[in-house]
Motif scaffolding. Structure first.
Motif, PDB file in Angstrom:
ATOM      1  N   LEU A   1       0.950  -1.087   0.254  1.00 19.41           N
ATOM      2  CA  LEU A   1      -0.123  -0.153  -0.076  1.00 19.41           C
ATOM      3  C   LEU A   1       1.339   1.486   0.100  1.00 19.41           C
ATOM      4  CD1 LEU A   1      -2.535   1.078   0.294  1.00 19.41           C
ATOM      5  CD2 LEU A   1      -3.043   1.158   2.847  1.00 19.41           C
TER       6      LEU A   1
ATOM      7  N   ARG B   1      -9.984   1.845  -2.006  1.00 22.24           N
ATOM      8  CA  ARG B   1      -9.080   2.185  -0.938  1.00 22.24           C
ATOM      9  C   ARG B   1      -9.569   2.224   0.245  1.00 22.24           C
ATOM     10  NH1 ARG B   1      -6.583   7.955  -2.321  1.00 22.24           N
ATOM     11  NH2 ARG B   1      -5.767   7.910  -0.779  1.00 22.24           N
TER      12      ARG B   1
ATOM     13  N   PHE C   1      -3.252   4.579  -6.784  1.00 17.07           N
ATOM     14  CA  PHE C   1      -3.406   4.187  -5.481  1.00 17.07           C
ATOM     15  C   PHE C   1      -2.288   5.935  -4.673  1.00 17.07           C
ATOM     16  CE2 PHE C   1      -5.170   0.583  -5.426  1.00 17.07           C
ATOM     17  CZ  PHE C   1      -6.246   0.645  -4.667  1.00 17.07           C
TER      18      PHE C   1
ATOM     19  N   SER D   1       2.110   1.328  -3.463  1.00 12.79           N
ATOM     20  CA  SER D   1       1.291   1.839  -4.552  1.00 12.79           C
ATOM     21  C   SER D   1       1.121   3.589  -4.215  1.00 12.79           C
ATOM     22  CB  SER D   1      -0.016   1.783  -4.278  1.00 12.79           C
ATOM     23  OG  SER D   1      -0.326   1.414  -3.270  1.00 12.79           O
ATOM     24  N   GLN D   2       0.984   4.079  -2.747  1.00 16.24           N
ATOM     25  CA  GLN D   2       0.593   5.418  -2.963  1.00 16.24           C
ATOM     26  C   GLN D   2       2.113   6.430  -3.475  1.00 16.24           C
ATOM     27  OE1 GLN D   2      -0.927   6.055   1.212  1.00 16.24           O
ATOM     28  NE2 GLN D   2      -2.888   4.553   0.541  1.00 16.24           N
TER      29      GLN D   2
END
Length: 501
Positions: free
Chosen positions: A188, A269, A199, A191-192
């Motif tokens: 996560l 999300r 994302f 990907s952010q």
């Protein structure tokens, strides 16, 4: 007599009797003085020890003769002849004076009396006369040829509990429950951060902070530290993740009503964040067995640190062999013989210290027994195995256990006091049996040269008769299974039974 024994003081003065006192006078004075000085009757332990020494020496003809010889040469006190006494040649001298004429024996008995005196000076019997330590044949036991001695022992033992809890090895359950949370957090965050990712967001430091907070409580829970703080951090982490998921759901709902783009991605999300709370709860559950074990070990460690020998302590022996015999023996026991036997056996037990986990305690009382009476000669502990050893000085002969369970010498049962050791071992088993395996060895030391054997055809349930050599071989082989381990809590309980000399 090749060597003149040394005594601390005039023992006649300790008992308050004259040097010419008869055996009956000494016996009566002994009873009175022991009652006056006994610690349980308001006396002083040091005075009681002096009285016991005087009793043991002056009630034995051989020891009394040695004491009289010491008085003559060191103090210039010549004791009068006694019809039933043993006379040593050194008694005929006063300090810095020429030898005096020996007393004449009655007519017709001079040759007989002289021969009897010489025989008595070198004779030991199982009755009143006791052998001196330098006359007892020292048992020979070559431990270097024994299997337990020839092992390659490490330098340091495994001590439990240590000075701090030791985390156990990770388990499959822990890996399966912790990895989902860790992997989800990494995916996560990456990907952010990547700009081309759907994302991607400028709020990625918040996700990174929540993930690091999760790693913090996972680490504290895994190592069993800061239990109260771990719960606070866990609930704060869980609340932060849940709050983030709720905010994302609210923003997604608002965009749906406003017909704005990105509502679907916000919902995904939010769902991923909600899954993070579930993975966090799963990780907490997966670490529960480890946490419970660490909490238990932590309590045991605190208990051991407060009352047991230190984990890094180098002390391996407590007490002195025979140190409690003179002043702490049970009523009716021959303290001098007990002391000699314990000294010989106790010195040989030192060889067992080749095993790094062996701990030796000399002079113990029975659990629940009189705290001032040492009824167990020696105890050797390794890991959770406890060897209880009784050292006795008996005449040579063939020792065995008969069909009635009595210890015999040359087929004749010994007195009732000699049959007590198996019952003492049972008492120790009742006390330590839940945490340790207890066995006993009744070790016979011959008081003089002569044929000496031990028949092992029969033994008691937990006790075996033994010679010094068989004791070292059997106890060493048995303790070798736990010879690299030290149980501090068990050692603490054993030391609580030690009787101070």
């Amino acid at each position: 007599m090749n060597r003149l024994l040394s005594f601390p003081e005039n023992l006649y003065e300790v008992l308050g009797v004259a040097p010419a006192a008869t055996e009956e006078e000494i016996r009566r004075a002994s009873r009175v003085r022991q009652r006056e000085t006994h610690p349980d009757l308001g006396g002083n332990a040091a005075d009681f020890t002096r009285v016991r020494l005087a009793v043991e020496v002056l009630s034995n003809p051989q020891h009394r003769a040695e004491h009289d010889a010491w008085l003559a040469t060191e103090r210039g006190v010549v004791t009068p002849p006694r019809a039933d006494g043993v006379r040593l040649r050194k008694q005929q001298r006063t300090a810095r004076s020429r030898p005096a004429e020996p007393p004449k024996a009655p007519a017709g008995q001079s040759g007989t009396a002289t021969a009897a005196s010489r025989a008595a000076s070198g004779r030991t019997t199982a009755g009143a006369n006791e052998p001196t330590l330098d006359r007892i044949p020292k048992p020979v036991a070559d431990v270097r040829k024994m299997g337990w001695y020839r092992r390659g022992w490490p330098e340091h033992p495994d001590v439990w509990p240590g000075d701090r809890p030791t985390p156990p090895a990770p388990t499959g359950r822990e890996a399966l429950t912790v990895l989902p949370f860790v992997v989800l957090g990494i995916v996560l965050i990456v990907s952010q951060i990547v700009p081309i990712s759907p994302f991607a967001t400028v709020w990625w430091p918040v996700t990174l902070g929540l993930w690091l907070l999760g790693l913090a409580w996972i680490g504290m829970r895994a190592f069993g530290k800061y239990r109260a703080l771990t719960k606070v951090v866990y609930w704060a982490n869980l609340a932060g993740i849940a709050l983030g998921a709720a905010v994302l759901f609210v923003i997604a709902m608002m965009r749906i009503f406003e017909s704005s783009e990105g509502a679907l991605m916000l919902t995904v999300r939010a769902a991923v964040a909600l899954a993070g709370t579930g993975f966090a709860a799963l990780a907490w559950w997966g670490l529960s067995p480890r946490t419970h074990r660490m909490e238990f070990d932590g309590m045991l460690t605190e208990l051991a640190n407060a009352s047991a020998p230190a984990a890094d302590s180098d002390q391996r022996v407590w007490g002195e062999p025979g140190g409690t015999a003179m002043s702490r023996s049970a009523p009716g026991a021959n303290a001098v013989r007990r002391m000699y036997g314990e000294q010989i056996v106790g010195e040989r037990l030192a060889a067992l210290q080749r095993m790094p986990g062996v701990r030796v305690v000399h002079g113990l009382r029975l659990p629940g027994g009189d705290p001032n009476v040492a009824t167990v000669s020696h105890a050797v502990l390794a890991g959770r195995r406890l060897a209880v050893v009784d050292a006795v000085l008996w005449r040579p002969g063939t020792y065995n256990i008969d069909a009635r369970g009595q210890i015999c010498c040359d087929g004749a049962p010994l007195p009732a006091s000699a049959q007590e050791f198996p019952h003492r071992v049972e008492r120790m088993h009742d006390y330590f049996g839940d945490v340790a395996e207890v066995r006993g060895w009744l070790t016979v030391v011959p008081e003089r040269t002569g044929e000496f054997t031990v028949d092992y055809a029969r033994t008691w349930r937990r006790v075996r008769p033994a010679s010094v050599e068989s004791l070292l071989r059997e106890v060493g082989d048995w303790l070798a299974e736990d010879g690299t381990e030290v149980d501090r809590l068990l050692l603490r309980d054993l030391l609580e039974l030690q009787v101070e000399a």
